[in-house]
Write an enzyme that holds these catalytic residues in place. Structure first.
Site, mmCIF file in Angstrom:
data_model
loop_
_atom_site.group_PDB
_atom_site.id
_atom_site.type_symbol
_atom_site.label_atom_id
_atom_site.label_comp_id
_atom_site.label_asym_id
_atom_site.label_seq_id
_atom_site.Cartn_x
_atom_site.Cartn_y
_atom_site.Cartn_z
ATOM 1 N N ALA A 65 0.840 -1.208 0.000
ATOM 2 C CA ALA A 65 0.000 0.000 0.000
ATOM 3 C C ALA A 65 0.872 1.255 0.000
ATOM 4 O O ALA A 65 0.674 2.165 -0.816
ATOM 5 C CB ALA A 65 -0.944 -0.004 1.201
ATOM 6 N N ILE B 88 -4.805 5.490 7.278
ATOM 7 C CA ILE B 88 -5.552 4.357 6.749
ATOM 8 C C ILE B 88 -6.174 4.788 5.418
ATOM 9 O O ILE B 88 -7.006 5.697 5.374
ATOM 10 C CB ILE B 88 -6.634 3.894 7.751
ATOM 11 C CG1 ILE B 88 -5.992 3.521 9.096
ATOM 12 C CG2 ILE B 88 -7.429 2.722 7.162
ATOM 13 C CD1 ILE B 88 -4.906 2.465 9.029
ATOM 14 N N LYS C 112 -12.556 0.312 5.073
ATOM 15 C CA LYS C 112 -13.289 -0.939 4.887
ATOM 16 C C LYS C 112 -12.324 -2.098 4.604
ATOM 17 O O LYS C 112 -12.342 -3.117 5.304
ATOM 18 C CB LYS C 112 -14.280 -0.778 3.736
ATOM 19 C CG LYS C 112 -15.289 -1.892 3.619
ATOM 20 C CD LYS C 112 -16.361 -1.497 2.596
ATOM 21 C CE LYS C 112 -17.452 -2.546 2.521
ATOM 22 N NZ LYS C 112 -18.495 -2.143 1.562
ATOM 23 N N LYS D 248 1.464 3.242 6.536
ATOM 24 C CA LYS D 248 2.307 2.195 7.146
ATOM 25 C C LYS D 248 1.962 0.765 6.717
ATOM 26 O O LYS D 248 2.799 -0.116 6.853
ATOM 27 C CB LYS D 248 2.199 2.272 8.664
ATOM 28 C CG LYS D 248 2.978 3.446 9.280
ATOM 29 C CD LYS D 248 2.933 3.360 10.792
ATOM 30 C CE LYS D 248 3.891 4.329 11.452
ATOM 31 N NZ LYS D 248 3.806 4.222 12.926
ATOM 32 N N GLY D 249 0.750 0.486 6.286
ATOM 33 C CA GLY D 249 0.412 -0.883 5.881
ATOM 34 C C GLY D 249 -0.249 -1.671 6.995
ATOM 35 O O GLY D 249 0.109 -1.544 8.163
ATOM 36 N N GLY E 44 -1.524 -5.224 6.421
ATOM 37 C CA GLY E 44 -1.777 -6.615 6.044
ATOM 38 C C GLY E 44 -1.439 -7.632 7.112
ATOM 39 O O GLY E 44 -2.024 -8.711 7.142
ATOM 40 N N GLU E 45 -0.500 -7.324 7.971
ATOM 41 C CA GLU E 45 -0.003 -8.346 8.892
ATOM 42 C C GLU E 45 -0.237 -8.049 10.369
ATOM 43 O O GLU E 45 -0.347 -8.979 11.179
ATOM 44 C CB GLU E 45 1.492 -8.565 8.626
ATOM 45 C CG GLU E 45 1.704 -9.292 7.312
ATOM 46 C CD GLU E 45 3.114 -9.232 6.778
ATOM 47 O OE1 GLU E 45 3.577 -8.117 6.450
ATOM 48 O OE2 GLU E 45 3.754 -10.274 6.681
HETATM 49 MO MO1 MOS Z 1 3.417 -11.700 3.672
HETATM 50 S S1 MOS Z 1 3.812 -13.298 4.935
HETATM 51 O O1 MOS Z 1 4.967 -10.966 3.548
HETATM 52 O O2 MOS Z 1 2.804 -12.352 2.260
#
Ligand code: MOS
Length: 734
Positions: free
Chosen positions: A506, A624, A628, A696-697, A699-700
């Site tokens: 992102a 952000i 959503k 900052k992202g 996803g994890e």
């Molecule tokens: Mo993520 S585990 O870097 O796809």
């Protein structure tokens, strides 16, 4: 100024996905398409003594059986198989390369037939003889032989002495099992060789250009002779970062047969790709009676394969997150006869922070302080490992807003103190931390005089929402309605992109779009100045913006020229620009995302059944882009945290070195009935230092800390501490 960034925009690819218009790698068709099915090894280690394929070849419709003995040539050097995400140490696996067996379910032959059912049937007729060698796959049995990695993070002070001298001490081992990714989409590829010697390959991957370079090296071709596409990816979670063997095998078969080949792995076969490595994590925490930390020692032992050293940061989060004058880390690898582990959502942190945050909970019990209060006492405004401040760190606000939304103040501290009917109620919490990374990405924008823009990058959307945030950023930067923006991604011919990993996509692709939009704006200003009587004749670039299809002065948006007029006078019907955004290294600040996770469990006192009835996840992750899709990422991470805490475990029969539960029936994951109330909070975290857009992202970070919050809640409910995951009924009642 912005109108789409920061909103809860629905996925622009949502309709295509739910209607089936979005085609995945193995849904692509081509004239003359044939089908592959993989034969896999039944031993964990040894050599292939012989492969007898004649019976399979006699089946009507079978075209070929490829083995290491008859396959087309491929690169010999292991170096050619080293993709951009490969471990630095070791030699990558080469599918169908020679007679060596490195792990159970290794591909040993590929049957190709006119249809899939025939290929699958014939695969069962391929007989493989082995010369078996002794294998080992059990982390606990191999821990004594583990090798120590070079220390990744410097220790500080004398943690051993400080721990010995500390009045309050906690030391324990936390164990996490092998986990598998289980994305909805199976790994699959469709390979098409064209007459002019080029290969087009649709693949399930998180990085089309990574696979392109890899296949070019493996097939000894020029990169421009290989095109890899992955416009849609049905989940991956890290399993698609490295090129997987379906791409190589589909390519090999298509090359040999001169026909397009589709190859889909079975769910069972996907249990011999990568996985989250099992770990044993030992934490030693020494504290003063006032609840401040004196010493942190974190040792981790993780499994890896015999042929590659895969490791991620499990330990260094421990001395990063909390103030402690003394800290020490040790990371060991136990080499076993399994495939090489790979990244899985928040690799290292999901496991390492699980151990840390359970240990902090146990320390709070020893200190008789509230677990949240302990975190606040040890709160660090600086990255202590590097000795630098953060670009931003709103974790305190996560604790405050999360605790308030959860109702933490009403928690009764004693275990087993809260109940509801026949159920014990437990409340637990944990912190989470992850990195805010950014990588060089490119973008191309084509702006038409009709006010429609196409924005393109070789980025991936693995279900995370990349399509949507790319459109939002482009729409805002170009001053266009969202519907006027088309996004292209997942094609190796598009501008440069790294794999979609590390939560960096992102931030990275957004800045590439912003930079390219600047160049579009510059060209539009040049054109607008040339329009007779232009109100922008004297304007400088930094004084103009693109708004509602016009280039206008920021001072007075009524003064400006429409895109259509500017282009008409310039005799242009399109402006095309491509730019790459690279970020300068800046070690003066640490870049991290943070979270505070609160969990409620209800435990049946008679049966030990655990339900996670509530989770509040408060996230500090800069700006952000889309509330959503971002909330969906955090929710997905929280659900996985439930799985990690209570359900997920890849079971290996160590006598055979073979996974025993390689399917979604026997590998337990949370289902709808396991998921109740999950509330996601994004706290305000303006950050002008991390990058220009403050991204900052997300996803994890959602998985980090969640399993610990649940484990701590189970302890609070029951008074029983289960340290090895998953917390199953037998462990709780035993
Ligand atoms: Mo993520 S585990 O870097 O796809």
């Amino acid at each position: 100024m912005t109108s789409y960034i920061g909103t809860a925009t629905s996925r622009i690819d949502g309709r295509a996905k739910v209607t089936g218009a979005a085609k995945y790698a193995a849904e692509v068709t081509a004239p003359g398409l044939v089908y592959g099915f993989v034969v896999t090894s039944t031993i964990a280690k040894g050599r292939i003594a012989g492969i007898e394929a004649s019976e399979a070849l006699r089946v009507a419709g079978v075209l070929d059986v490829l083995t290491h003995e008859n396959r087309p040539s491929m690169a010999r050097a292991t170096e050619a198989y080293r993709d951009e995400t490969a471990p630095e140490q070791g030699e990558p696996f080469r599918p169908l390369y020679d007679d060596r067996i490195h792990f159970n379910r290794q591909p040993v032959a590929l049957v190709v037939a006119e249809d899939w059912e025939t290929a699958r049937f014939a695969a069962a007729l391929v007989r493989v003889e082995y010369r078996q060698e002794a294998h080992a796959t059990d982390l606990r049995a191999e821990r004594a032989r583990a090798v120590t990695l070079e220390k990744p993070v410097k220790p500080r002070g004398d943690a051993a002495k400080a721990f010995a001298d500390a009045p309050i001490r906690h030391a324990a081992e936390y164990v996490t099992p092998v986990e598998h990714h289980n994305p909805m989409e199976l790994f699959g590829a469709t390979a098409v060789w064209t007459g002019d010697g080029t290969l087009t390959l649709y693949d399930k991957t998180q990085g089309v250009q990574n696979v392109q370079r890899y296949l070019a090296a493996v097939f000894e071709m020029k990169p421009e002779q290989v095109r890899v596409l992955s416009p849609f990816t049905g989940g991956a979670f890290g399993s698609g970062l490295r090129p997987q063997y379906e791409a190589v095998l589909a390519g090999l078969a298509a090359r040999k047969l001169k026909r397009p080949v589709r190859l889909v792995l079975t769910r069972q076969q996907m249990y011999a790709l990568g996985y989250r490595p099992a770990t044993i994590e030992r934490l030693e925490l020494g504290a003063k009676a006032d609840g401040t930390l004196e010493a942190v020692t974190h040792e981790a032992i993780a499994v890896t394969s015999r042929f590659e050293d895969f490791s991620r940061t499990d330990t260094a989060w421990s001395g990063l997150l909390y103030i402690s004058p003394h800290a020490r880390y040790l990371h060991k690898l136990a080499r076993v006869d399994l495939p090489t582990p790979c990244d899985m959502r928040a690799p290292g942190a999901a496991t390492g922070v699980y151990a840390l945050e359970c240990a902090m909970d146990e320390l709070a019990v020893a200190l008789k302080v509230d677990p949240l209060e302990l975190r606040l006492k040890c709160y660090s405004e600086r990255d202590q490992n590097a000795g630098v401040p953060y670009t931003s760190k709103a974790l305190r606000e996560c604790y405050r807003q999360g605790a308030e939304a959860f109702g933490w103040a009403k928690r009764q501290p004693e275990p087993r103190a809260m109940r509801e009917g026949g159920e014990l109620v437990g409340w637990g919490m944990a912190s989470g931390v992850w990195e805010a990374l950014q990588m060089p990405f490119g973008a191309r924008i084509v702006l038409g005089a009709n006010g429609h823009a196409e924005v393109a990058s070789a980025a991936s959307d693995i279900g995370t929402g990349t399509y949507t945030i790319m459109a939002q950023v482009a729409a805002d930067m170009l001053g266009l309605p969202l519907d006027n923006v088309t996004v292209k991604l997942g094609d190796s011919t598009l501008p440069h992109a790294m794999v979609e990993g590390g939560s960096w996509t992102a931030a990275s692709v957004s800045h590439a779009i912003a930079r390219t939009s600047d160049e579009i704006r510059q060209e539009l200003l040049r054109l607008a100045k040339a329009v007779p009587g232009s109100p922008l004749a004297e304007a400088r670039l930094e004084q103009v913006a693109l708004r509602e299809g016009r280039i206008v002065t920021t001072e007075d948006p009524r003064r400006g020229v429409s895109i259509a007029d500017a282009m008409r006078h310039g005799k242009l019907d399109r402006i095309e620009r491509e730019a790459t955004m690279a970020f300068a290294e800046d070690p003066s600040h640490a870049r991290n995302t943070h979270s505070a996770v609160f969990a409620e469990v209800k435990v049946d006192e008679q049966l030990g059944v655990i339900r996670v009835t509530r989770i509040v996840s408060a996230i500090a992750a800069g700006r952000i882009l889309n509330h959503k899709t971002a909330a969906s990422q955090i929710m997905g991470g929280a659900v996985w945290g439930i799985g990690m805490a209570l359900h997920e475990e890849t079971l290996i029969d160590h006598a055979f070195g073979r996974v025993m539960n390689p399917d979604v029936a026997e590998y337990h994951m949370p289902v709808n009935a396991d998921v109740h109330d999950i509330k996601v909070i994004f706290v305000d975290e303006p950050d002008a230092l991390v990058n220009p857009l403050g991204i900052k992202g997300v996803g994890e970070i959602g998985i980090v800390g969640t399993a610990a919050a649940i484990a701590n809640a189970v302890y609070h409910a029951t008074g029983k501490r289960v340290r090895d995951l998953p917390i199953t009924l037998d462990k709780l009642m035993g």
